[in-house]
Design an enzyme around this catalytic site. Structure first.
Site, PDB file in Angstrom:
ATOM      1  N   ASP A   1       0.880  -1.157   0.000  1.00  0.00           N
ATOM      2  CA  ASP A   1       0.000   0.000   0.000  1.00  0.00           C
ATOM      3  C   ASP A   1       0.923   1.214   0.000  1.00  0.00           C
ATOM      4  OD1 ASP A   1      -2.074   1.791   0.075  1.00  0.00           O
ATOM      5  OD2 ASP A   1      -3.161   0.783   1.683  1.00  0.00           O
TER       6      ASP A   1
HETATM    7  C1  BGC Z   1      -5.012   3.254   0.180  1.00  0.00           C
HETATM    8  C2  BGC Z   1      -5.077   2.287  -0.982  1.00  0.00           C
HETATM    9  C3  BGC Z   1      -4.877   3.032  -2.266  1.00  0.00           C
HETATM   10  C4  BGC Z   1      -3.540   3.740  -2.223  1.00  0.00           C
HETATM   11  C5  BGC Z   1      -3.191   4.501  -3.483  1.00  0.00           C
HETATM   12  C6  BGC Z   1      -3.773   4.131   0.132  1.00  0.00           C
HETATM   13  O1  BGC Z   1      -3.858   5.144   1.048  1.00  0.00           O
HETATM   14  O2  BGC Z   1      -5.063   2.561   1.393  1.00  0.00           O
HETATM   15  O3  BGC Z   1      -6.307   1.601  -0.964  1.00  0.00           O
HETATM   16  O4  BGC Z   1      -4.960   2.163  -3.351  1.00  0.00           O
HETATM   17  O5  BGC Z   1      -3.560   4.673  -1.145  1.00  0.00           O
HETATM   18  O6  BGC Z   1      -3.935   5.642  -3.602  1.00  0.00           O
END
Ligand code: BGC
Length: 720
Positions: free
Chosen positions: A260
């Site tokens: 993530d």
């Molecule tokens: C989220 C993800 C997301 C990623 C990219 C993170 O803060 O938890 O679900 O895909 O950011 O934006």
């Protein structure tokens, strides 16, 4: 400091070995091509491929024809462009279809719609030049408070497994990769960056893993995103047990495991723990220095000094290249994809129509009769609010969004008969406003029917997601009480006009005990996407017969929710212990005999369904089940026939019953269909922690056909 983040199918073939050895197949010809490319790559080029080189991309090797890998959120639409450095592009060319959110999709209980939904996403991602779409999100709905429940699907692993496969295939059949997230146990946003989740092996295997397992082994998902949190003391993204042993070992996942955004915190452990691609770390103050990522210079130095074997990097590069070959990124071309088309809107509308849930309809106050209803008081700030840009990284900028007020206006000839009062203010710490309530009450009194649009909201200011937000990334709801004085408003409106319909938005349950008893009709809509207002109006006026069912148990109060009553939430700041174990959702309510407000699987229709006798036959341990379902009303409609299994006697404590099959059946008035199910060993097994495997004990099992987990229609006992 990390920036605030706005943030083939390997030939479609899955080879199953014994229960603990499955495998996503690989293609020898492609593997040879990958080996050939890798032979020509320098170490620096390989390192470039395993970390972000902009907010949403990682580097390619242009001299070898390897492009950048471009990712984009998210689960219910392609996100607006955030540029290479998080600066929102605002060029106005980055619209996409705002599909209903995950919880609404799942409420359809229709895997075919999961596929159609995925196909829209895949096609639009392709049009927008993306290679990986960062969805679906499938974390278990463990507590009603989780700020991201709206993005996720259900409390039940079986239901998730059935929906996630269609979604992934829909995306990937477009030649784009899906990314199932967040692996695993990102079940709360409080302290999501590092909270350590402790749970039993049985809860892991029975509740928290099956959706991901289905995504890998049945959906053939190309990429997986690790969760921010820790599991048993190690960050999930490079948790040796979860990633190396289970995901890549037991399930033979051959695709790429990405972090993530900002979920990697070290180099060596993360490289060895199974993470293949580091995204979003954005270490240091702007300008962003991607070379500072843990998988950039520090990883390079480690290999150069001999502290890390190059083969560790090679495996990651191979996985990334494999995904690139599968999605026609190297020496191949893609079809163009399509964007914001009327066909895509039609899919969004269909999902909304089937995902909106009629929770209560006393005295058949619904559907509203168009020719007799001349005056309607539309009340509540959620009636004319756009939701697409809310919630966090899943934000979408559609070309239009039909609000409920617009949807109702489009259905009604006499526009003069519609009044609108805001009822409550979506503003920081806003409380009940007596003036607004008085206006709403006045309008309700002067109308034949009042419709209040309330529930959760994403937040009062989309640029500050977690500020006063209820359904948003980075924050959980403070409690289950409806915000902005809505209880007072709804109570007053019902008192003023008994023909009041309450429409609730949002990612899950709220405490409605203050007025539920006197409400005639209640609907739950989640966030129904860009056509949501039209779908909702058509349901209110009976053009569409509702068929959505709850994908979670709706507790009366927060203290009834198992994560809060027998579990732990949000933990002590360091660790959260899932003492609720396997007793998530209806597994708890049914077993512990606690009556929920609305049961898992509940949802009404404008017609009635009658279930016949349940017939079973057993052959080689497989149970064939057959039940006839008849539409006994005068309208065509759809019923979700749910099949639960109860182990009558077991050596371990088991839930009262568990969902092991379902089918959504469409029936014309008077029509009967025979529904058949096949129950194999996995429908009767539990995870035995001593043997570390699923086991089926001989004995009696009840097979239960039901319209919800508390509305049992037909059952039979079999001996196995
Ligand atoms: C989220 C993800 C997301 C990623 C990219 C993170 O803060 O938890 O679900 O895909 O950011 O934006």
């Amino acid at each position: 400091m990390r920036k605030i983040i706005f943030t083939v199918i390997i030939a479609g073939v899955v080879i199953f070995g014994n229960s603990s050895k499955a495998q996503q197949a690989t293609d020898p010809a492609v593997e040879a091509k990958i080996s050939n490319l890798m032979k020509q790559m320098t170490l620096e080029e390989k390192i470039g491929m395993i970390h972000g080189n902009s907010s949403f991309t990682s580097a390619g090797v242009s001299r070898l024809g390897i492009p950048e890998l471009t990712t984009s959120d998210g689960p219910h639409g392609v996100r607006p462009e955030h540029g290479r450095d998080w600066s929102l592009d605002n060029k106005g060319n980055d619209s996409s279809t705002y599909l209903p959110v995950g919880i609404t999709l799942a409420s359809t209980w229709n895997p075919k719609l999961g596929y159609a939904f995925g196909a829209v996403l895949g096609s639009e991602a392709k049009f927008r030049g993306k290679d990986v779409i960062l969805g679906p999100g499938i974390n278990i709905l463990r507590t009603p408070l989780n700020g991201r429940n709206f993005e996720y699907m259900s409390e039940d692993p079986y239901l998730i497994s059935k929906l996630v496969v269609g979604y992934i295939k829909g995306v990937q059949d477009q030649g784009i990769s899906a990314c199932v997230k967040h692996f695993i146990a990102n079940n709360q946003e409080v302290k999501r960056d590092g909270i350590n989740v402790e749970m039993s092996e049985r809860a892991l295997r029975e509740i928290y893993l099956p959706g991901f397992k289905a995504a890998v082994l049945e959906g053939g998902v190309n990429t997986v995103m690790g969760a921010y949190n820790k599991f048993r003391g190690q960050y999930c993204t490079y948790n040796d047990y979860l990633v190396n042993k289970i995901l890549k070992g037991e399930w033979g996942f051959s695709g790429l495991m990405m972090s993530d955004w900002g979920a990697i915190h070290t180099t060596k452990d993360a490289l060895l723990g199974g993470a293949d691609l580091e995204m979003g770390s954005d270490i240091g103050t702007p300008p962003l220095k991607f070379s500072n990522f843990y998988f950039a210079s520090p990883a390079l130095k480690m290999v150069q000094s001999g502290e890390m074997a190059e083969s560790v990097i090679d495996d990651k590069v191979r996985r990334i290249l494999r995904v690139m070959f599968k999605t026609n990124m190297i020496n191949a071309s893609r079809t163009p994809g399509a964007y914001a088309t009327s066909d895509h809107s039609a899919v969004a509308k269909k999902v909304a129509e089937e995902g909106i849930i009629l929770l209560k309809n006393k005295g058949n106050v619904l559907p509203l009769q168009k020719n007799t209803i001349k005056t309607i008081a539309v009340i509540g700030a959620n009636a004319n609010r756009d939701n697409a840009m809310g919630g966090g990284s899943s934000q979408v900028r559609p070309k239009y969004e039909v609000t409920p007020l617009e949807g109702i206006r489009a259905c009604v000839v006499n526009q003069a008969g519609i009044t609108f009062s805001q009822g409550f203010a979506i503003a920081k710490d806003a409380k009940a406003d007596s003036k607004m309530i008085a206006e709403a009450v006045e309008n309700a009194k002067n109308s034949q029917v009042a419709i209040v649009f309330g529930g959760w909201v994403h937040g009062y200011d989309y640029s500050k997601w977690s500020d006063n937000a209820y359904d948003a990334e980075g924050a959980d709801k403070p409690d289950m009480t409806m915000p902005f004085g809505q209880d007072e408003l709804i109570s007053a409106v019902i008192d003023a006009n008994p023909n009041t319909i309450v429409v609730l938005f949002g990612g899950g349950a709220m405490d409605i005990t203050k007025w539920e008893g006197k409400a005639k009709a209640i609907l739950q809509v989640g966030y129904p996407g860009l056509e949501g207002g039209n779908a909702l109006a058509e349901i209110l006026f009976g053009d569409v017969n509702p068929s959505g069912k709850l994908t979670f148990s709706w507790p009366k109060t927060l203290s009834d929710a198992p994560a809060h009553k027998i579990g732990e939430y949000p933990g002590d700041g360091v660790t959260v212990r899932y003492k609720d174990d396997i007793f998530v959702g209806y597994r708890y309510f049914d077993t512990y005999k606690v009556k929920p407000q609305f049961a898992f699987g509940h949802g009404l229709s404008y017609t009635n369904f009658k279930y016949g006798k349940l017939n079973t036959s057993v052959k080689n341990g497989i149970v064939m089940v057959n039940v006839a379902v008849t539409n006994t009303g005068s309208k065509s409609g759809a019923e979700v026939v749910q099949l639960y299994v109860k182990d009558v006697k077991s050596t371990v404590v088991r839930p009262e019953k568990e969902l092991k099959g379902f089918e959504k059946v469409f029936l014309n008035a008077g029509e009967t269909k025979n529904i058949t199910f096949e129950l194999k060993a996995d429908a009767f097994s539990f995870f035995d922690e001593k043997q570390m495997k699923f086991v089926q004990e001989p004995g009696k099992f009840e097979i239960i056909a039901a319209s919800s987990s508390s509305d049992i229609r037909s059952k039979k006992t079999v001996k196995l």
